[in-house]
Design an enzyme around this catalytic site. Structure first.
Site, PDB file in Angstrom:
ATOM      1  N   LYS A 182       9.862  -2.685  -3.793  1.00 20.06           N
ATOM      2  CA  LYS A 182      10.154  -1.251  -3.624  1.00 20.06           C
ATOM      3  C   LYS A 182      10.103  -0.878  -2.160  1.00 20.06           C
ATOM      4  CE  LYS A 182       7.341   2.345  -5.015  1.00 20.06           C
ATOM      5  NZ  LYS A 182       6.593   3.048  -6.059  1.00 20.06           N
ATOM      6  N   GLU A 239      13.102   6.765  -7.427  1.00 21.36           N
ATOM      7  CA  GLU A 239      11.792   7.377  -7.712  1.00 21.36           C
ATOM      8  C   GLU A 239      11.557   8.687  -6.989  1.00 21.36           C
ATOM      9  OE1 GLU A 239       8.534   4.614  -7.299  1.00 21.36           O
ATOM     10  OE2 GLU A 239       7.121   6.175  -6.704  1.00 21.36           O
ATOM     11  N   GLU A 265       3.821  10.150 -10.535  1.00 23.40           N
ATOM     12  CA  GLU A 265       2.565   9.803  -9.854  1.00 23.40           C
ATOM     13  C   GLU A 265       1.817  11.038  -9.357  1.00 23.40           C
ATOM     14  OE1 GLU A 265       4.513   7.577  -6.507  1.00 23.40           O
ATOM     15  OE2 GLU A 265       3.220   8.820  -5.269  1.00 23.40           O
ATOM     16  N   ASP A 292      -0.853   8.057 -12.907  1.00 24.52           N
ATOM     17  CA  ASP A 292      -1.895   7.158 -12.381  1.00 24.52           C
ATOM     18  C   ASP A 292      -3.249   7.731 -12.792  1.00 24.52           C
ATOM     19  OD1 ASP A 292      -3.780   5.840 -10.830  1.00 24.52           O
ATOM     20  OD2 ASP A 292      -2.744   6.179  -8.926  1.00 24.52           O
TER      21      ASP A 292
HETATM   22  O1  LIG Z   1       3.697   6.223  -0.406  1.00 22.99           O
HETATM   23  C1  LIG Z   1       3.026   6.647  -1.334  1.00 22.99           C
HETATM   24  O2  LIG Z   1       2.521   7.796  -1.349  1.00 22.99           O
HETATM   25  C2  LIG Z   1       2.792   5.774  -2.516  1.00 22.99           C
HETATM   26  C3  LIG Z   1       3.857   5.911  -3.515  1.00 22.99           C
HETATM   27  O3  LIG Z   1       4.619   6.846  -3.575  1.00 22.99           O
HETATM   28  C4  LIG Z   1       4.042   4.830  -4.481  1.00 22.99           C
HETATM   29  O4  LIG Z   1       3.319   3.849  -4.434  1.00 22.99           O
HETATM   30  O5  LIG Z   1       4.921   4.970  -5.321  1.00 22.99           O
HETATM   31 MG   LIG Z   2       5.900   6.749  -5.304  1.00 23.96          MG
END
Ligand SMILES: O=C([O-])CC(=O)C(=O)O
Ligand SMILES: [Mg+2]
Length: 389
Positions: A182, A239, A265, A292
């Protein structure tokens, strides 16, 4: 036998790094580490449960010290026990933590409770003498599957990071056994992000798939512009395009993006999860849910979220939680989630797997360690033990 919580300890730990996503940098990022100390002795050692919050929200020492730890310490110990009194009942502990808390407004409070809840479940599984994933499967009448899909999250913006460095990073994940990686988008102009995506796709070829994460940065117009660009590529998912609470944006986006999308998230309660499912246009046949537990009131609440999903025709296998911690690995192995995030090079020692666990073909196999399994990760356990001693 009776069980008593004799202390709840917490400390704020840095998990800082110079990385940046489309919304925040991590130069001041912290996490709360919590130890729930019990009076139970197993194998000659006092049982201590450990928990921490995942990245993205900061440590919650203030709330834990001022509100939540005192509620546990002041509670009648008998009211925290399961039916036969031989173990803590996590739901009773949860209700005690949440006494005199109004509904709604799920924010930092859900992180503080999620952190303590993780420690409570760790203690409960250790007192039961089992890995948490096996305990969970038993409680739900399921068969545990210790083999869990994991993907490598990274691809952050970083001072001076060029396309070569991005490709090298992704190659490193492939070399370590991952087959989904990712990267961040939305922190650069669209044309530049397109170049970054193409560079990564060229690097990984057919050996892996790529997911992209906008961290909630886009308004509807930008989210659609990106959707039109992204749909030209065979991505694993798109995402958190827009604000996590903008369900109308998420729903509208489905018109422009036929591929898989992922979000969740930054939703911190089963009520928020339910609103996403009701109003966010998420598609149970292809989209992914990333709630989460460490940020959203813990596993007690996560079980309610899974119930909500079931009611709305969603399988737990569509959940791949954010956060990269062993707690979600246990939930995945015990309750049949689709997998878990991991950050191979970030947020250490809190993320990752017990020592000796390797990623093969994009999967890990959970070792049979009591509790969540933190004792099997030596760098992490060193920090935990220092809090408990
Ligand atoms: O960069 C971040 O805040 C972490 C994040 O979105 C992920 O792990 O999907
Ligand atoms: Mg994320």
């Amino acid at each position: 036998m009776s069980v008593r919580i004799v202390d709840v300890r917490e400390v704020t730990k840095p998990i800082s790094s110079p990385i940046r996503n489309a919304y925040i940098d991590f130069t001041k990022m912290t996490s709360s580490l919590v130890a729930v100390v019990t009076d139970v002795v197993r194998d000659g050692k006092r049982v201590v449960g450990y928990g921490f919050n995942s990245n993205g929200r900061y440590g919650q020492g203030g709330l834990i010290r001022e509100r939540f730890a005192p509620r546990l310490k002041e509670a009648d110990p008998k009211l925290l026990l399961d039916a036969d009194g031989g173990n803590l009942d996590p739901d009773k502990v949860w209700s005690t933590l949440m006494s005199n808390e109004k509904p709604g407004g799920h924010g930092e409070r859900s992180v503080a409770v999620g952190t303590i809840d993780m420690a409570v479940w760790d203690a409960v599984a250790k007192i039961a003498g089992k890995p948490l994933f096996r305990l969970l499967a038993e409680r739900h009448g399921l068969t545990a599957n210790p083999r869990v899909f994991v993907y490598a999250a990274g691809g952050y913006y970083y001072p001076g990071k060029d396309l070569g460095a991005l490709r090298k990073e992704m190659r490193g994940y492939l070399d370590r056994g991952y087959n989904v990686v990712k990267m961040k988008i939305g922190g650069a102009p669209l044309a530049e992000d397109r170049e970054r995506i193409e560079a990564v796709l060229k690097e990984i070829g057919s050996a892996a798939q790529l997911a992209v994460d906008a961290n909630g940065r886009f308004d509807l117009e930008t989210a659609i512009a990106y959707a039109k660009m992204l749909r030209e590529y065979p991505l694993f998912w798109y995402e958190e395009a827009g604000d996590p609470l903008d369900y109308a944006l998420q729903a509208a986006l489905a018109e422009f993006y036929p591929g898989a999308m992922a979000t969740g998230e930054n939703l911190f309660s089963h009520q928020d999860a339910r609103n996403l499912i009701r109003y966010g246009g998420m598609r149970p046949d292809r989209d992914w849910l990333q709630f989460d537990c460490a940020l959203s009131y813990g596993l007690c609440e996560y079980q309610r979220t899974l119930e909500v999903l079931k009611t709305h025709g969603w399988s737990p296998s569509r959940c791949i939680p954010h956060g990269g911690h062993q707690m979600s690995l246990n939930i995945a192995a015990g309750l049949g989630l689709g997998g878990n995030e991991s950050y191979p090079d970030l947020f250490q020692p809190y993320g990752g797997f017990p020592d000796g666990v390797r990623v093969e073909g994009g999967h890990i196999v959970m070792p049979d360690l009591p509790g969540i399994g933190f004792e099997g990760k030596s760098d992490l356990y060193k920090e935990m033990k220092a809090l408990a001693d």
